[in-house]
Write a protein that holds these residues in place. Structure first.
Motif, PDB file in Angstrom:
ATOM      1  N   LEU A 266      -3.447   5.480   5.242  1.00  0.00           N
ATOM      2  CA  LEU A 266      -3.192   3.697   4.737  1.00  0.00           C
ATOM      3  C   LEU A 266      -3.292   2.849   5.002  1.00  0.00           C
ATOM      4  CD1 LEU A 266       1.000   4.652   4.412  1.00  0.00           C
ATOM      5  CD2 LEU A 266      -0.822   3.031   2.290  1.00  0.00           C
TER       6      LEU A 266
ATOM      7  N   ASN B  76       2.308   1.891  -3.430  1.00  0.00           N
ATOM      8  CA  ASN B  76       1.074   1.910  -4.295  1.00  0.00           C
ATOM      9  C   ASN B  76       1.127   3.589  -4.316  1.00  0.00           C
ATOM     10  OD1 ASN B  76      -1.042   1.971  -6.023  1.00  0.00           O
ATOM     11  ND2 ASN B  76      -2.295   2.295  -4.401  1.00  0.00           N
ATOM     12  N   PHE B  77       0.952   4.254  -2.735  1.00  0.00           N
ATOM     13  CA  PHE B  77       0.813   5.853  -2.441  1.00  0.00           C
ATOM     14  C   PHE B  77       2.208   6.684  -3.429  1.00  0.00           C
ATOM     15  CE2 PHE B  77      -1.880   6.542   1.106  1.00  0.00           C
ATOM     16  CZ  PHE B  77      -3.202   6.239   0.739  1.00  0.00           C
TER      17      PHE B  77
ATOM     18  N   ALA C  94      -1.650  10.829   5.331  1.00  0.00           N
ATOM     19  CA  ALA C  94      -1.083   9.715   4.568  1.00  0.00           C
ATOM     20  C   ALA C  94      -0.978   8.864   5.595  1.00  0.00           C
ATOM     21  CB  ALA C  94      -0.071  10.183   3.932  1.00  0.00           C
ATOM     22  N   ASP C  95      -0.763   8.736   6.372  1.00  0.00           N
ATOM     23  CA  ASP C  95      -0.345   7.043   6.928  1.00  0.00           C
ATOM     24  C   ASP C  95      -1.884   6.551   8.438  1.00  0.00           C
ATOM     25  OD1 ASP C  95       2.365   6.445   7.276  1.00  0.00           O
ATOM     26  OD2 ASP C  95       2.385   8.324   8.233  1.00  0.00           O
TER      27      ASP C  95
ATOM     28  N   ARG D  22      -6.916   1.974   4.955  1.00  0.00           N
ATOM     29  CA  ARG D  22      -7.130   0.577   3.578  1.00  0.00           C
ATOM     30  C   ARG D  22      -6.488  -0.289   3.889  1.00  0.00           C
ATOM     31  NH1 ARG D  22      -5.980   4.811  -1.657  1.00  0.00           N
ATOM     32  NH2 ARG D  22      -8.064   6.136  -1.592  1.00  0.00           N
TER      33      ARG D  22
ATOM     34  N   PHE E 231      -6.162  14.377   3.380  1.00  0.00           N
ATOM     35  CA  PHE E 231      -6.963  13.447   2.434  1.00  0.00           C
ATOM     36  C   PHE E 231      -8.306  13.408   3.263  1.00  0.00           C
ATOM     37  CE2 PHE E 231      -2.724  11.388   1.664  1.00  0.00           C
ATOM     38  CZ  PHE E 231      -3.427  11.560   0.828  1.00  0.00           C
TER      39      PHE E 231
ATOM     40  N   ALA F 196       0.873  -1.569   0.006  1.00  0.00           N
ATOM     41  CA  ALA F 196      -0.063   0.264   0.007  1.00  0.00           C
ATOM     42  C   ALA F 196       0.715   1.311   0.061  1.00  0.00           C
ATOM     43  CB  ALA F 196      -0.991  -0.058   1.300  1.00  0.00           C
ATOM     44  N   THR F 197       1.898   1.668   0.573  1.00  0.00           N
ATOM     45  CA  THR F 197       2.995   2.255   0.891  1.00  0.00           C
ATOM     46  C   THR F 197       3.577   2.766  -0.673  1.00  0.00           C
ATOM     47  OG1 THR F 197       3.390   1.659   3.031  1.00  0.00           O
ATOM     48  CG2 THR F 197       5.348   3.492   2.252  1.00  0.00           C
TER      49      THR F 197
ATOM     50  N   VAL G 156       3.041  12.977  -0.345  1.00  0.00           N
ATOM     51  CA  VAL G 156       2.052  11.950  -0.083  1.00  0.00           C
ATOM     52  C   VAL G 156       1.619  12.251   1.114  1.00  0.00           C
ATOM     53  CG1 VAL G 156       3.170   9.934  -0.199  1.00  0.00           C
ATOM     54  CG2 VAL G 156       0.883   9.846  -0.202  1.00  0.00           C
ATOM     55  N   TRP G 157       2.693  12.190   2.236  1.00  0.00           N
ATOM     56  CA  TRP G 157       3.364  12.455   3.588  1.00  0.00           C
ATOM     57  C   TRP G 157       2.696  13.542   3.838  1.00  0.00           C
ATOM     58  CZ3 TRP G 157       2.789   7.662   4.604  1.00  0.00           C
ATOM     59  CH2 TRP G 157       3.981   6.492   3.353  1.00  0.00           C
TER      60      TRP G 157
END
Length: 325
Positions: free
Chosen positions: A80, A57-58, A76-77, A83, A71, A54-55, A66-67
């Motif tokens: 993650l 993919n992000f 982001a974490d 998901r 969202f 998943a990481t 992204v970090w």
């Protein structure tokens, strides 16, 4: 043609990993239960495999920034984590569906799962493998579940009907974008593990030196050097945008790079550019639309099953999980 399974697997695996409960091949810390979904124990190593994919993919979609993104009120974490757990829930639901409907892997598919597990392990850095706490033997059952998930997916997707009128509308509205995305490029490539040497190789290629000779001098992939076509590959522009974050169109004769990916660097020479015909674009549009509608249908079915599940984080263990950034 060079195959990039091992190098790019970290960016692609999230799409194919249906994953879950694994057996041997991991240390005692990896066997520790961190999560329970409907009473099924999820081990540390299992969860870390999901979190890792998943990481990656992000990062593939949004880059290192992204970090710092928000969202809808989540970090982001946090997203993650949500998901990753959601994927595990879908996988457990798919395993139950397979058991109820007599869906099982063939011996050939089990053999393919073992190979996929070995490729996964080969594509992960030693540092990240240490965090995950798994080896090829431990990955094999997870990959088997991935294959099983795909069988369940196809079974459920086959129930979904697609409206021809809506598919035609999708084609009319998206054909030029699809034409660009599915334009293919035949490329010569050099793979390097040093930014400095990559810059050097790219500069020499732009100065007119023979690209094949530079490939023989600089490329670090011995397997590719043993092949007749060396570093030659064919990719479509949509793939380049997704995996390499390429935003501009490449033309024949261009020398492109260095482009960093997963700690290594690519330099490309554009050999050929092929724009798809209207007939091809229409066929692609129909397939893309059909896949999207079916994916939504399967996702809804999995979400309904997941809504009935219980999820319990193991207190005192959950907070000890590491991150991949």
């Amino acid at each position: 043609m060079r195959k990039y399974t091992k190098r790019l697997l970290c960016f692609l695996l999230f799409a194919i990993l249906g994953l879950t409960s694994c057996g041997g091949g991991i240390g005692s810390a990896g066997n520790e239960t961190v999560l329970k979904i409907d009473g099924e124990n999820i081990t540390r190593s299992e969860y870390m495999v999901y979190l890792y994919t998943a990481t990656q993919n992000f990062l593939s979609a949004a880059g290192e920034d992204v970090w710092n993104m928000d969202f809808d009120g989540q970090t982001a974490d946090e997203l993650l984590e949500e998901r990753t757990i959601s994927t595990l829930q879908s996988v457990i639901a798919a395993k139950a569906y397979a058991a109820e409907n007599g869906i099982a892997l063939t011996e050939e598919q089990k053999a393919e799962s073992k190979t996929a597990a070995e490729d996964f392990i080969a594509g992960v850095s030693p540092e990240d493998l240490e965090k995950i706490g798994i080896d090829a033997e431990g990955m094999a059952p997870l990959m088997e579940t991935s294959f099983l998930y795909s069988l369940v997916y196809e079974t459920i997707a086959a129930e979904c009907e697609v409206e021809p009128e809506e598919m035609e509308r999708y084609y009319e509205e998206n054909r030029e974008q699809l034409r660009a995305e599915y334009t293919t490029l035949r490329l010569n490539s050099i793979l390097l593990d040093s930014a400095e040497r990559a810059e050097e190789a790219a500069a020499r290629a732009r100065a007119g030196e023979d690209f094949n000779a530079l490939f023989a001098e600089y490329d670090v992939d011995d397997t590719a050097k043993d092949k007749e076509n060396g570093g030659e590959i064919t990719l479509d522009q949509g793939y380049l945008r997704t995996v390499f974050d390429v935003r501009e169109d490449w033309e024949v004769g261009n020398i492109v790079g260095p482009i960093p990916i997963n700690g290594r660097f690519f330099v490309f020479e554009v050999l050929e550019r092929n724009v798809p015909s209207d007939e091809t674009v229409k066929a692609v549009a129909e397939q893309v639309y059909r896949d999207a509608v079916r994916a939504e249908y399967v996702e809804n079915a999995m979400n309904q099953a997941a809504a009935l599940q219980t999820v319990e984080k193991v207190e005192g263990v959950w907070d000890s999980l590491e991150k991949f950034h």
